[in-house]
Design an enzyme around this catalytic site. Structure first.
Site, PDB file in Angstrom:
ATOM      1  N   SER A 103       0.849  -1.188   0.000  1.00 13.46           N
ATOM      2  CA  SER A 103       0.000   0.000   0.000  1.00 13.46           C
ATOM      3  C   SER A 103       0.885   1.237   0.000  1.00 13.46           C
ATOM      4  CB  SER A 103      -0.901   0.003   1.233  1.00 13.46           C
ATOM      5  OG  SER A 103      -1.763   1.123   1.230  1.00 13.46           O
ATOM      6  N   HIS A 158      -1.838   7.590  -4.584  1.00 10.28           N
ATOM      7  CA  HIS A 158      -2.150   6.364  -3.843  1.00 10.28           C
ATOM      8  C   HIS A 158      -2.083   5.179  -4.798  1.00 10.28           C
ATOM      9  CE1 HIS A 158      -5.367   3.289  -3.225  1.00 10.28           C
ATOM     10  NE2 HIS A 158      -4.715   3.144  -2.093  1.00 10.28           N
TER      11      HIS A 158
END
Length: 325
Positions: free
Chosen positions: A107, A121
């Site tokens: 992540s 992201h």
């Protein structure tokens, strides 16, 4: 150079994979290191510090954080591979077919210093349930403080090319999914310009495991070049204190999404994950002004107008913007 982060467990050393699960985990570990190297090279200042940790049930991970860089004010690239059995309530909330689980993934969230640079992201992940069901998920999206239409279009073109190599329906499906997922209903606006989002690409139902894994690998690998290209282009763009204030407002919106809506945050907290790693996605600073609205006709209002679903970034060439403004 920043002081090293406290290491709470020995650094996990990859071993030769002997199963599909281990092959995915091995790739995730390596991908984290490769992406960190790309971001460090582009930043040209700070380096990632590593915090290795263990999960209370089984497994663990490496959280790598960069702070106070030339470009990146705060960024995280987190790898994890954890397993165990979640509570019945958590399994119900997360729609798990079996409370036993294995999960591995990477992540990424990057918060640049300049308001002329976008927040980014990316996430790639693999799950196995105790009953044998397995699936992949992931995606990437961009949150510009000021939307550059040319860069937004190019970002989506890169993602489109990746999707087309694997399935001609992926981009349209997963772009629409991102528009729905990265949406703040209480603000009636999207988090940024979107990208793609997909969840539960199930082995056997949506493709064989090698096909789905190859797609997830390509999604991960496109992120570094697509994002660092923008960082390099915008490196020397000037900004004002008023633009910095707008950045803090937009960071506030980002924090709202991650705390109130994001499933990854919920999964980590519901399964007893490591709080510092789960919340690494939050910006170093953010602000909330009461009913603050951009001035009509301002660059801030122009960006606000782009924060909606169903923008077709591939339809027509976006105009070149005045990059000296």
């Amino acid at each position: 150079m920043d002081a090293p982060l406290t290491t709470s467990a020995p650094l996990l050393v990859p071993t030769a994979p002997s199963s599909f699960r281990e092959s995915v985990e091995h790739w995730m570990r390596d991908f984290q290191l490769r992406l960190c190297a790309q971001l460090e090279e582009t930043d040209g200042g700070a380096t990632f510090q590593t915090d290795a940790w263990e999960h209370h049930a089984g497994g663990g991970g490496r959280t790598r954080v960069i702070q106070n860089g030339n470009i990146l004010e705060k960024g995280g690239v987190a790898f994890s591979a954890v397993w165990g059995e979640m509570s019945a309530a958590a399994a119900k909330t997360l729609l798990m077919p079996d409370p036993r689980f294995f999960a591995t993934g990477v992540s990424v969230v990057q918060h640049p210093r300049s308001p002329r640079q976008p927040i980014a992201h990316m996430n790639v992940r693999y799950f196995e349930a105790g009953d044998g069901q397995a699936w992949f998920g992931g995606g990437l999206d961009l949150t510009p403080i000021y939307v550059d239409e040319r860069q937004a279009r190019r970002f989506h073109e890169r993602i489109f090319a990746v999707c087309e190599r694997h399935n001609s329906t992926y981009y349209s499906r997963f772009k629409a999914w991102a528009d729905e997922y990265f949406y703040l209903p209480h603000r009636q606006e999207t988090r940024g310009i979107g990208g793609i989002f997909f969840d539960r690409l199930t082995v056997g139902k949506d493709g064989d495991r090698d096909e789905l894994f190859a797609f997830v690998q390509d999604v991960g690998d496109v992120f570094g070049p697509a994002y660092t290209e923008i960082l390099s282009e915008n490196r020397d763009l000037p900004f004002t204190e008023a633009q910095k204030q707008w950045q803090l407002i937009r960071r506030g919106r980002y924090a709202e999404f991650n705390l109130a809506i994001d499933r990854g945050t919920r999964f980590g907290l519901e399964t007893g994950g490591r709080t510092e790693s789960i919340l690494m996605s939050l910006p170093p600073q953010a602000e909330w002004y009461y009913n603050r609205q951009p001035e009509p006709g301002s660059p801030e209002a122009a960006t606000q107008a782009w924060l909606r679903k169903d923008v077709d970034w591939l339809a027509t060439p976006a105009p070149l913007l005045d990059r000296t403004a």
